[in-house]
Design a protein around this motif. Structure first.
Motif, PDB file in Angstrom:
ATOM      1  N   PRO A 309       0.827  -1.197   0.000  1.00  7.54           N
ATOM      2  CA  PRO A 309       0.000   0.000   0.000  1.00  7.54           C
ATOM      3  C   PRO A 309       0.866   1.254   0.000  1.00  7.54           C
ATOM      4  O   PRO A 309       1.847   1.338   0.741  1.00  7.54           O
ATOM      5  N   GLU A 311       0.295   4.064   1.094  1.00  3.71           N
ATOM      6  CA  GLU A 311       0.261   4.763   2.389  1.00  3.71           C
ATOM      7  C   GLU A 311       1.363   4.280   3.325  1.00  3.71           C
ATOM      8  O   GLU A 311       1.800   5.010   4.217  1.00  3.71           O
ATOM      9  N   ASN A 312       1.813   3.032   3.136  1.00  2.00           N
ATOM     10  CA  ASN A 312       2.828   2.481   4.040  1.00  2.00           C
ATOM     11  C   ASN A 312       4.239   2.929   3.706  1.00  2.00           C
ATOM     12  O   ASN A 312       5.155   2.691   4.463  1.00  2.00           O
ATOM     13  N   MET A 313       4.396   3.497   2.520  1.00  2.00           N
ATOM     14  CA  MET A 313       5.764   3.763   2.075  1.00  2.00           C
ATOM     15  C   MET A 313       6.334   4.996   2.770  1.00  2.00           C
ATOM     16  O   MET A 313       5.592   5.896   3.137  1.00  2.00           O
ATOM     17  N   PRO A 314       7.650   5.035   2.895  1.00  4.38           N
ATOM     18  CA  PRO A 314       8.265   6.263   3.413  1.00  4.38           C
ATOM     19  C   PRO A 314       8.066   7.394   2.407  1.00  4.38           C
ATOM     20  O   PRO A 314       7.865   7.160   1.220  1.00  4.38           O
TER      21      PRO A 314
ATOM     22  N   ALA B  36      10.454  -0.157   1.371  1.00  2.00           N
ATOM     23  CA  ALA B  36       9.021   0.099   1.234  1.00  2.00           C
ATOM     24  C   ALA B  36       8.183  -1.004   1.825  1.00  2.00           C
ATOM     25  O   ALA B  36       7.056  -0.781   2.233  1.00  2.00           O
ATOM     26  N   GLU B  40       3.634  -2.722   8.344  1.00  2.00           N
ATOM     27  CA  GLU B  40       2.986  -1.923   9.380  1.00  2.00           C
ATOM     28  C   GLU B  40       2.481  -0.625   8.783  1.00  2.00           C
ATOM     29  O   GLU B  40       3.175   0.052   8.059  1.00  2.00           O
TER      30      GLU B  40
END
Lengths: 373, 364
Positions: A309, A311-314, B36, B40
Motif C-alpha cells: 500500500p 500509504e505504508n511507504m516512506p 518500502a 505496518e
C-alpha cells in the motif's frame, strides 16, 4: 484510411498466425489471474507447532487444547528441552514453539501473572508475524475465559467499559480477492499492451521488414496507427474476458459503472502504448525490448500500490509513486470496482493519468518518426 | 565451444543497456523492497465525528491522538455525508461517538462506540481494526479500571528479532533474479538464433550440440554469479542481512540452482518458436511461480490445495529454503539435505529432457 486498414489486417494475421501467440494472449492472463488471485493472501494455516508444557496442570493443558482445536496450527508434539526446541526450529521441523513455565497454574491462581513464551521462526516474515498474532489471540482468549470463570468473576459493577463496534465497509467478508483481482487486471492489460506492442515493432526492425515498410508510400502515422489499433483492440478484448472471468471465478463485485471503467482504461492505454512505442525506439532487438519493458513493469508494479500500500511507504518513495502512471489507474480500477466511485471522485487520478498518457504518447510518436526518417 | 561462448559474451557486451539493466534491476528491487515493504501501517487517517462534547469523549479522542498509528482529524459533516471521506480517500476510518456517550459511560457496564473502517483492502482494514482495539483497550485500562489479563505473553522471533524485511527479500530476490537471468535470457537468446535463422548456420559448422549449449549458457552463468554476489553484498552491507552459514555450501547449492534454471531456459527454447513466445512462456513458467508459489512473499499454507501441489515442483521453493537456511539460520548441509536432493533430482530430469528435445529439434 485503406492503408491503415491493410496494416491492421496484416497485424492481426501475423498475431494469429502463431498458435502459441493466441495461447499467450488468452490463456496466459487466465493462468496469471488464477495464480495471483488465489496466491495473494496473508492468511496462514497449519503452522508447525511444538509445545513445552513444563507445568502440566489443568490450566496449561487448557492452553494446549486451545492450540489443538484450530487449523491455524498443526500440533506436532511436546518438546520440553530448550536445545530440542532450537534443533527443531533450526532444522525446519517446527515453525513455532510455546513454552509454558513450571508452576504456571499455581502462579495464575496466586495472581503472579506468569509468562508464556512464544518462539517463532522469523525467516519467513509474513508467516511469522501472522502466526504470532494468532497465537497471542489464543492465549488472550484463554486469559479472558479464566477471568470470566464464575468462580473468579470480578465485581463488574465498578467497571464501565467502552466497547468497540466496527463496520467493515466495501468488503464485509474481508475477501482479499476483491481487492487484489482488480489490481491484477491492471497489471495484465499493461503487460499485454506495453510489452507486446514494443516487441512487435522491434521485431520488424530486427527482421529488417521495417525498412521494407518505410519504402512503401505509407505515412508514419498510418503505420503507427495500423500497429497500435490491433493491440488496442486485443487489450480491450482481454480486459473484457479477464473481468468476466474475475466475476465467475472470484465472484468479484463490480460496484461502479462499466462504461466509466472502459473509458478510463482507454485513456490509460495511451500511456502503455506510448511506452511501448518509446521502448521500441530505444531498443534494437526483441530481447532488449523485452528487457527494458520488463524493467519498467517491475518498477511500475512495485510502486503502484498493488502489493505494498502506498500509504505504508516512506515519504521519498511515496513521492516517487506519482511518477508511475500505473499508480493512478490502480486507484481508479479498485475504487470503481469496490466503492463504485463516480468520475467526480476520480478526477484527481484521471487528470494526471491523461496528461501523462498524452505526454508519453506524443513523445513516443515523435521519437519514432525521427528513427524512421 | 569457447568460440561460441565468446560470441555470446560479445553479443551481451555489445548491448550495454541490457547489461546495465541486469545489474540495476536487483539493486532497485532490493532498495524498494528493503525500504518500502513495511507491512505496518502508520499514520492512518482517522476522522472523528463527536456528537457528545463531554470530557469523557474528549479523553477518548485524545487517546487516539496519542497513538502513533493514527492521524486524527475532526469531521463536521455528520454521519450522512461521511462516505465522502472514503470516496475522496481522505480517511481510512471514522470514529463515531454518540450523543449519550458520557452518560452511558458513567451508568452502564459497556458503552459502544462505532468505528467505520474502509476495508476495501482487507489487510489494511484488519490492521486498523486491531489498532483501534489497542487504543480502546488502553483507554479502558486508564479510565474504566479494566482488570489486566492474568497472564503475560512474551514473544521471541528467532533469526530475525527486528522483523527486518530485507531478511526475507534478499533470499527471495536471489532466487528470482537467478531464474530470470538464467531461464529467461537463455531461452530468448537461443530462440533468437532460431528465429533469425542463424541456428542453422551454426549447425552446418562442425560444432556439437552439447558444445553449442554450453557455449551459449557459459556467459549467462558468469553474469548470474556476479549478480547473485552483488545482491548478497548489498543485502549484507546495506541491510544488515547475516551470513551465518558456509560460503562454499551456498556457492555449491546456488550453482545447482543455476543449472536448474538453465535447463528450464533450454526447455523453453525447445518449445517456443519466436522470442515473444519464449518470453511469455518464461514469464509464466518461471517468474510468476518463483514470485508467488515459492513462499517468497505470500505464505503457501493458506493457498488452495492445487496451488500448494504445484508449489512442490517449483525449484525456487527449495532454493529459497536453502538460501534462508544458509544465510539466516546458519544451516549445515546435513540440515538441508532434503531440499538439495529434490532440487538435484529435478535438475537431472529437466536437463535430460531438455537436451533430448534440443537435439531432436536440431536434427529435424
Amino acid at each position: 484510411m485503406q492503408r491503415i486498414y491493410y496494416i491492421i489486417r496484416k497485424e492481426f494475421k501475423q498475431i494469429f498466425r502463431t498458435r502459441e501467440m493466441i495461447a499467450i494472449i488468452f490463456v496466459a492472463p487466465l493462468i496469471q489471474m488464477l495464480v495471483l488471485g488465489f496466491a495473494i493472501t496473508n492468511e496462514v494455516k497449519h503452522v508447525k507447532l511444538i509445545i513445552a508444557d513444563r507445568d502440566n496442570s489443568f490450566a496449561s493443558r487448557e492452553i494446549v487444547r486451545g492450540f489443538q482445536n484450530t487449523d491455524r496450527f498443526d500440533f506436532l508434539g511436546y518438546m520440553n528441552s530448550n536445545s530440542g526446541i532450537k534443533d527443531a526450529i533450526q532444522g525446519w521441523e517446527a515453525q513455532m514453539a510455546i513454552v509454558i513455565p513450571t508452576e504456571f497454574g499455581h502462579d495464575l491462581q496466586r495472581n503472579l501473572r506468569p509468562e508464556i513464551q512464544l518462539i517463532v521462526d522469523g525467516v519467513d516474515g509474513n508467516t511469522a508475524g501472522v502466526a504470532l498474532g494468532y497465537a497471542q489471540g489464543i492465549v488472550r482468549q484463554f486469559s479472558q475465559n479464566y477471568l470470566n470463570h464464575p468462580l473468579r468473576r470480578i465485581n463488574f459493577k465498578r467497571i464501565h467499559l467502552v466497547q468497540q463496534e466496527e463496520r467493515m465497509w466495501y468488503n464485509v467478508n474481508l475477501d482479499t480477492a476483491q481487492h487484489m483481482v482488480p489490481g491484477i487486471v491492471v497489471v495484465l492489460i499493461t503487460l499485454i499492451s506495453m510489452m507486446l506492442s514494443a516487441m512487435n515493432i522491434v521485431r520488424e526492425k530486427e527482421l529488417g521488414t521495417l525498412e521494407q515498410l518505410m519504402v512503401t508510400p505509407i505515412k508514419k502515422h498510418q503505420l503507427l496507427l495500423g500497429k497500435l489499433i490491433p493491440f488496442l483492440v486485443l487489450t480491450f478484448i482481454e480486459l473484457a474476458i479477464v473481468m468476466k472471468l474475475a466475476q465467475i471465478i472470484f465472484s468479484i463485485n463490480m460496484e461502479g459503472s462499466l462504461f466509466l471503467l472502459f473509458s478510463l482504461a482507454f485513456l490509460f492505454l495511451f500511456t502503455t502504448l506510448g511506452l511501448g512505442i518509446f521502448v521500441s525506439t530505444i531498443t534494437q532487438s526483441q530481447q532488449q525490448a523485452m528487457f527494458v519493458s520488463w524493467f519498467l513493469m517491475v518498477f511500475m508494479i512495485l510502486m503502484s500500490g498493488l502489493f505494498i500500500p502506498i500509504e505504508n511507504m516512506p515519504m521519498s518513495l511515496k513521492l516517487l509513486t506519482y511518477l508511475n502512471p500505473m499508480r493512478y489507474f490502480m486507484y481508479i480500477m479498485r475504487d470503481i470496482f469496490q466503492k463504485g466511485s463516480s468520475i467526480q471522485y476520480l478526477l484527481k487520478d484521471v487528470i494526471p493519468m491523461t496528461l501523462y498518457g498524452l505526454i508519453i504518447f506524443t513523445f513516443g510518436v515523435l521519437k519514432f518518426q525521427k528513427r524512421v526518417s | 565451444m569457447l568460440a561460441i561462448a565468446r560470441k555470446e559474451f560479445l553479443h551481451i557486451i555489445h548491448d550495454p543497456r541490457s547489461l546495465m539493466i541486469i545489474f540495476a534491476m536487483p539493486i532497485i528491487q532490493l532498495v524498494i523492497f528493503g525500504y518500502a515493504l513495511d507491512m505496518e501501517i502508520k499514520n492512518v487517517d482517522l476522522a472523528v465525528i463527536n456528537y457528545d462534547n463531554s470530557i469523557q469523549s474528549q479523553h477518548l479522542v485524545e487517546q487516539f491522538e496519542g497513538s502513533e498509528f493514527f492521524n486524527v482529524f475532526v469531521y463536521n459533516g455528520g454521519i450522512d455525508d461521511m462516505e465522502q471521506l472514503f470516496l475522496e480517500r481522505k480517511a481510512k476510518a471514522v470514529l463515531i461517538i454518540n450523543q449519550d456517550f458520557a452518560q452511558s459511560f458513567q451508568r452502564n457496564i459497556s458503552t459502544p462506540v462505532q468505528i467505520i473502517i474502509d476495508a476495501a483492502d482487507p489487510n489494511a482494514g484488519t490492521l486498523i481494526k486491531n489498532y483501534c482495539s489497542q487504543v480502546i483497550n488502553a483507554f479502558n485500562q486508564k479510565y474504566a479500571s479494566q482488570p489486566a489479563l492474568p497472564s503475560e505473553v512474551e514473544s521471541t522471533i528467532w533469526f530475525n528479532p527486528d522483523m527486518k524485511s530485507a531478511f526475507f527479500f534478499v533470499p527471495g530476490l536471489l532466487a528470482l533474479l537467478l531464474i530470470m537471468i538464467c531461464a529467461l535470457l537463455t531461452s530468448i537468446t537461443i530462440t533468437r538464433e532460431k528465429e533469425m535463422g542463424t541456428m542453422e548456420q551454426i549447425l552446418v559448422s562442425p560444432v556439437k550440440a552439447n558444445e553449442i549449449i554450453i557455449g551459449k549458457v557459459l556467459p549467462y552463468i558468469g553474469i548470474s554469479i556476479l549478480v547473485g554476489a552483488l545482491i548478497l553484498v548489498i543485502g549484507i552491507i546495506l541491510f544488515g542481512v547475516p551470513f551465518n552459514g558456509s560460503y562454499t555450501l551456498l556457492f555449491l547449492l546456488s550453482t545447482l540452482y543455476i543449472i536448474t534454471a538453465l535447463s528450464l531456459g533450454l526447455m523453453i527454447s525447445t518449445i517456443a518458436s519466436t522470442q515473444q513466445v519464449a518470453m511469455m512462456i518464461a514469464l509464466i513458467a518461471t517468474l510468476l511461480p518463483t514470485m508467488f508459489l515459492s513462499g517468497f512473499i505470500f505464505p503457501l499454507s493458506a493457498m488452495p490445495k492445487i496451488l500448494q501441489i504445484i508449489s512442490y515442483i517449483i525449484p525456487a521453493r527449495y532454493y529459497l529454503m536453502i538460501v534462508r537456511g544458509v544465510l539466516i539460520k546458519g544451516n549445515t548441509f546435513f540440515q538441508l539435505i532434503q531440499p538439495t536432493l529434490i532440487l538435484a533430482l529435478m535438475t537431472f530430469l529437466l536437463l535430460i529432457i531438455a537436451l533430448r528435445r534440443f537435439k531432436g529439434n536440431l536434427e529435424t
